[in-house]
Design a protein around this motif. Structure first.
Motif, PDB file in Angstrom:
ATOM      1  N   VAL A  24       0.877  -1.370   0.051  1.00  0.00           N
ATOM      2  CA  VAL A  24       0.056   0.120   0.083  1.00  0.00           C
ATOM      3  C   VAL A  24       0.973   1.271  -0.127  1.00  0.00           C
ATOM      4  O   VAL A  24       0.654   2.346  -0.821  1.00  0.00           O
ATOM      5  CB  VAL A  24      -0.757  -0.138   1.129  1.00  0.00           C
ATOM      6  CG1 VAL A  24      -1.724   1.384   1.374  1.00  0.00           C
ATOM      7  CG2 VAL A  24      -2.108  -0.925   0.954  1.00  0.00           C
ATOM      8  N   GLY A  25       1.999   1.396   0.759  1.00  0.00           N
ATOM      9  CA  GLY A  25       2.654   2.505   0.919  1.00  0.00           C
ATOM     10  C   GLY A  25       3.254   2.816  -0.676  1.00  0.00           C
ATOM     11  O   GLY A  25       3.284   3.950  -0.984  1.00  0.00           O
ATOM     12  N   GLU A  26       3.619   1.792  -1.289  1.00  0.00           N
ATOM     13  CA  GLU A  26       4.306   1.978  -2.511  1.00  0.00           C
ATOM     14  C   GLU A  26       3.485   2.463  -3.463  1.00  0.00           C
ATOM     15  O   GLU A  26       3.406   3.468  -4.212  1.00  0.00           O
ATOM     16  CB  GLU A  26       5.068   0.949  -3.233  1.00  0.00           C
ATOM     17  CG  GLU A  26       6.388   0.510  -2.896  1.00  0.00           C
ATOM     18  CD  GLU A  26       6.772  -0.858  -3.233  1.00  0.00           C
ATOM     19  OE1 GLU A  26       6.496  -1.579  -4.015  1.00  0.00           O
ATOM     20  OE2 GLU A  26       7.859  -1.393  -2.262  1.00  0.00           O
ATOM     21  N   LEU A  27       2.095   1.990  -3.417  1.00  0.00           N
ATOM     22  CA  LEU A  27       0.986   2.366  -4.291  1.00  0.00           C
ATOM     23  C   LEU A  27       0.659   3.814  -4.067  1.00  0.00           C
ATOM     24  O   LEU A  27       0.584   4.576  -4.872  1.00  0.00           O
ATOM     25  CB  LEU A  27      -0.324   1.536  -3.827  1.00  0.00           C
ATOM     26  CG  LEU A  27      -0.317  -0.033  -4.680  1.00  0.00           C
ATOM     27  CD1 LEU A  27      -1.588  -0.601  -4.127  1.00  0.00           C
ATOM     28  CD2 LEU A  27      -0.280   0.182  -6.176  1.00  0.00           C
ATOM     29  N   ILE A  28       0.656   4.098  -2.809  1.00  0.00           N
ATOM     30  CA  ILE A  28       0.275   5.499  -2.357  1.00  0.00           C
ATOM     31  C   ILE A  28       1.586   6.582  -3.012  1.00  0.00           C
ATOM     32  O   ILE A  28       1.200   7.757  -3.302  1.00  0.00           O
ATOM     33  CB  ILE A  28       0.071   5.675  -0.876  1.00  0.00           C
ATOM     34  CG1 ILE A  28      -1.284   5.278  -0.738  1.00  0.00           C
ATOM     35  CG2 ILE A  28      -0.036   7.301  -0.499  1.00  0.00           C
ATOM     36  CD1 ILE A  28      -1.681   5.183   0.853  1.00  0.00           C
ATOM     37  N   LEU A  29       2.640   6.310  -2.664  1.00  0.00           N
ATOM     38  CA  LEU A  29       3.810   6.939  -3.036  1.00  0.00           C
ATOM     39  C   LEU A  29       3.864   7.188  -4.595  1.00  0.00           C
ATOM     40  O   LEU A  29       4.288   8.262  -4.881  1.00  0.00           O
ATOM     41  CB  LEU A  29       5.151   6.295  -2.395  1.00  0.00           C
ATOM     42  CG  LEU A  29       5.642   6.648  -1.042  1.00  0.00           C
ATOM     43  CD1 LEU A  29       6.826   6.274  -0.531  1.00  0.00           C
ATOM     44  CD2 LEU A  29       5.059   8.156  -0.923  1.00  0.00           C
ATOM     45  N   GLY A  30       3.466   6.279  -5.393  1.00  0.00           N
ATOM     46  CA  GLY A  30       3.293   6.408  -6.684  1.00  0.00           C
ATOM     47  C   GLY A  30       2.227   6.947  -7.123  1.00  0.00           C
ATOM     48  O   GLY A  30       2.348   7.999  -8.174  1.00  0.00           O
ATOM     49  N   ARG A  31       1.251   7.427  -6.420  1.00  0.00           N
ATOM     50  CA  ARG A  31       0.018   8.309  -6.720  1.00  0.00           C
ATOM     51  C   ARG A  31       0.137   9.586  -6.128  1.00  0.00           C
ATOM     52  O   ARG A  31      -0.339  10.469  -6.967  1.00  0.00           O
ATOM     53  CB  ARG A  31      -1.151   7.425  -6.601  1.00  0.00           C
ATOM     54  CG  ARG A  31      -1.565   6.322  -7.150  1.00  0.00           C
ATOM     55  CD  ARG A  31      -1.807   6.349  -8.528  1.00  0.00           C
ATOM     56  NE  ARG A  31      -2.269   5.287  -9.209  1.00  0.00           N
ATOM     57  CZ  ARG A  31      -3.334   5.144  -9.580  1.00  0.00           C
ATOM     58  NH1 ARG A  31      -4.371   6.026  -9.507  1.00  0.00           N
ATOM     59  NH2 ARG A  31      -4.034   4.002 -10.275  1.00  0.00           N
ATOM     60  N   LEU A  32       0.525   9.763  -4.873  1.00  0.00           N
ATOM     61  CA  LEU A  32       0.726  10.968  -4.314  1.00  0.00           C
ATOM     62  C   LEU A  32       1.310  12.233  -5.032  1.00  0.00           C
ATOM     63  O   LEU A  32       0.440  13.309  -5.138  1.00  0.00           O
ATOM     64  CB  LEU A  32       1.351  10.847  -3.003  1.00  0.00           C
ATOM     65  CG  LEU A  32       1.338  11.878  -2.035  1.00  0.00           C
ATOM     66  CD1 LEU A  32      -0.214  12.369  -1.678  1.00  0.00           C
ATOM     67  CD2 LEU A  32       2.201  11.859  -0.702  1.00  0.00           C
TER      68      LEU A  32
END
Ligand SMILES: Nc1ncnc2c1ncn2[C@@H]1O[C@H](COP(=O)(O)OP(=O)(O)OP(=O)(O)O)[C@@H](O)[C@H]1O
Ligand SMILES: [Mg+2]
Lengths: 335, 296
Positions: free
Chosen positions: A88-96
């Motif tokens: 989830v962390g990576e997903l969010i960092l990719g979209r943020l």
């Protein structure tokens, strides 16, 4: 002193954050819908389902889940997305970065245009420009951001198709990004074709997001400018030989910004929340768009992660507003 | 001596929604160069409005009906806005009433002092701040360098009034309008400020229109004085003459109503109501004459 005060403000944000985490955890487990049932097809055996439940820790008691969850959070681990099967962390960092660039762009439009409108309206106080600005602001305030988005798509995307209404970048453009901050990164790397395309795609969603904040900000700032212009120091500035515009810009504006910044701060958080719908409408690959998918898929870890991210952004925005007020108002600095 | 400011037949009214109220009724007044001219009258007499007319800071509802204000041979009321602004701050300045609100709370003292120096004397920022420091010394502020970097809320009322005086004198104007400039201060500070204004006025040769309702202050600082009531000048003469042989009944009443410390025992007598209503009747009479002459 000042830095202590600001540090305190940051520390005070921690209980807020804990509250958000708790409420999110409870809410998501109370709402109906089984994420495992969503991800498995109709052919799944009860053993498969049992296995998956155990894998995601959903077979434990709620309190045990909560403790485990807090522990992971403290380590910076937001868990694994159920629907996308990625961290989830990576997903969010990719979209943020996508959402950040869009919101900052919208904020700059809103602040720039809002301040200009307020100054123009106050300069021509009680004349026709102020009347026009007042009625334009009245109309804009009455229409929410997503309706603007739909109107833009209809008018500028369909009837007179001059603007892109989907995505972040021209599909014909090849661009390998390292940071996901397309706008800044491409400009720094000299890929101005990409910068231009990203900006061009940002305009409609950005303006749709910006309009309500701009209108509210302009209205509040104009009325506080009008009040400041009747103060004694403004009269003294006139007797120094300043023109009306100079009095507004040099003397009244900074005083008027103090209440305006505080009052529009709330509207700014609306702008950030607005990205969820706006990104969906424009197919913009940001955090908000992902949030809607996560909700549709009952992807609990992802939803939790996104909400916590938004909460942190809100807290930082409020902190920033405090900071700006301390900079604007010398009387706050000794406090 | 030649008059630096000559007001003739100035009439002004305030227009609220529909109704119009006359505030100044044919004011004529001359201020000689180098003199301190007192303007005395009770609250609501129109003193501040007269000052605001000279300084071009009238409220929007004010309408000038007739009259001229000659400053240095040109009628201020006929000047183009940019020309008039060019005089403000450089030739004509204001010492305001309330030192607590007249300075901008979010700008440093130095910046506020530098404004006129940059605007009219075309100094660059650094020279302007150096000059501002000298100006603060001239008004006897203790640590001028430090004061330059301070904000108004860090100074006492008396200090702020000194800053405002420094701003007014910064470009050596030929006329200063001082509107109740010492009213908001306590008595001992008031005395110091009056002395300071007088000193700077003498050394610079600036004329001052000194608005007050306090004849005691007039006695201390003014050369000549005009008595105003209901927007009319009742009499105007040297302070000595007015104090010893007041001509107008209202002036006599005003003198009796002012406690004086130099005459051992002095009886304080309020201004008779009958006199006030006579003056108000005369003002109404003036308005009627104007209306008739317009209708005719
Ligand atoms: N901005 C304004 N709006 C409405 N009325 C005003 C305004 N300024 C002055 N007036 C009115 O004009 C009249 C004269 O006011 P002015 O301020 O000149 O009195 P003053 O002689 O200076 O009195 P004071 O000693 O109280 O300062 C008063 O009746 C006042 O109510
Ligand atoms: Mg007054």
């Amino acid at each position: 002193m000042t830095t202590r005060y600001l540090l305190n403000r940051l520390l005070l944000a921690l209980p807020t954050l804990f509250g958000v985490v708790t409420v999110v955890f409870i809410l998501l487990r109370v709402v109906p819908g089984d994420p495992i049932a969503m991800m498995t097809g109709p052919g799944a055996t009860p053993e498969d389902i049992q296995h998956l439940r155990a894998h995601y820790g959903l077979d434990r008691s709620l309190s045990a889940q909560f403790v485990i969850y807090l522990g992971q959070l403290a380590m910076g681990d937001l868990g694994t997305s159920i629907s996308l099967r990625q961290d989830v962390g990576e997903l969010i960092l990719g979209r943020l970065p996508v959402t950040l660039e869009l919101t900052v762009f919208a904020m700059l439009i809103a602040i720039g245009c809002g301040v200009c409108l307020a100054i123009v309206g106050s300069y021509w106080r009680s004349r026709w420009p102020e009347a026009i600005i007042d009625s334009v602001i009245g109309i804009i305030v009455a229409i929410p951001d997503f309706l603007w988005a739909l109107a833009f798509i209809l008018i500028l995307g369909v009837v007179i198709p001059v603007m892109p209404i989907f995505g972040r970048l021209d599909l014909a453009l090849e661009y390998q990004s390292y940071t996901e901050f397309y706008l800044i990164e491409s400009a720094l790397r000299g890929r101005f074709d990409v910068t231009g395309s990203v900006l061009w795609h940002m305009i409609l969603p950005g303006v749709a997001l910006a309009l309500p904040l701009m209108a509210v900000g302009a209205r509040v700032l104009k009325s506080s400018l009008n009040v400041e212009m009747t103060q004694d120091y403004a009269a003294l500035a006139h007797t120094k030989g300043f023109s009306r515009l100079q009095v507004i810009l040099k003397e009244a504006l900074r005083n008027a910004l103090i209440p305006a910044v505080t009052l529009t701060g709330v509207q700014l958080t609306f702008l950030i929340g607005g990205t969820v719908l706006i990104e969906r409408i424009f197919g913009y690959p940001g955090l908000g768009n992902m949030a809607i998918d996560a909700v549709i898929n009952r992807d609990l870890p992802l939803i939790q992660g996104i909400i916590i991210t938004f909460a942190i952004i809100f807290i930082l925005v409020n902190f920033l507003i405090d900071l700006i007020n301390t900079i604007l108002n010398p009387r706050l600095r000794d406090g | 001596m030649s008059a630096i400011l000559k007001i003739s037949q100035l009439s002004l009214c305030l227009r609220y929604a529909g109704i119009s109220e006359r505030i100044l009724r044919g004011i004529s007044l001359a201020i000689d160069s180098g003199e301190v001219h007192g303007l005395v009258g009770e609250s609501g007499a129109g003193k501040s409005i007269l000052g605001q007319t000279i300084l071009d800071i009238l409220p929007r509802i004010a309408v000038i009906e007739s009259g001229t204000i000659d400053f240095d041979g040109q009628n201020l009321l006929r000047l183009a806005p940019t020309q008039r602004r060019g005089l403000l701050g450089s030739e004509i300045a204001l010492i305001p009433q309330d030192p607590m609100t007249a300075l901008n709370p979010v700008r440093r003292i130095g910046q506020q002092l530098a404004d006129t120096l940059v605007l009219h004397l075309k100094l660059n920022r650094k020279d302007a701040l150096d000059r501002a420091c000298e100006l603060l010394e001239e008004v006897r502020i203790k640590h001028p360098r430090r004061a330059l970097r301070q904000y108004p809320h860090e100074l006492s009322g008396g200090m702020r009034q000194r800053v405002l005086i420094a701003i007014a004198f910064s470009c050596k104007p030929r006329l200063i309008v001082a509107d109740e400039s010492t009213t908001a201060l306590d008595v001992s500070v008031q005395r110091q400020i009056l002395r300071l204004i007088r000193e700077l006025q003498v050394s610079s040769g600036t004329s001052i229109l000194f608005i007050t309702h306090d004849l005691g202050v007039v006695a201390k600082i003014c050369d000549r004085v005009s008595i105003i009531h209901s927007g009319r000048i009742l009499e105007s003469d040297a302070v000595k003459r007015i104090f010893s042989m007041p001509e107008h009944e209202y002036t006599r009443a005003l003198l009796k109503a002012t406690p004086r410390y130099d005459h051992g025992k002095h009886q304080f007598r309020p201004i008779p109501k009958a006199l006030i209503s006579t003056l108000q009747l005369e003002a109404k009479e003036y308005d009627r004459r104007i209306r008739d002459s317009v209708d005719a």
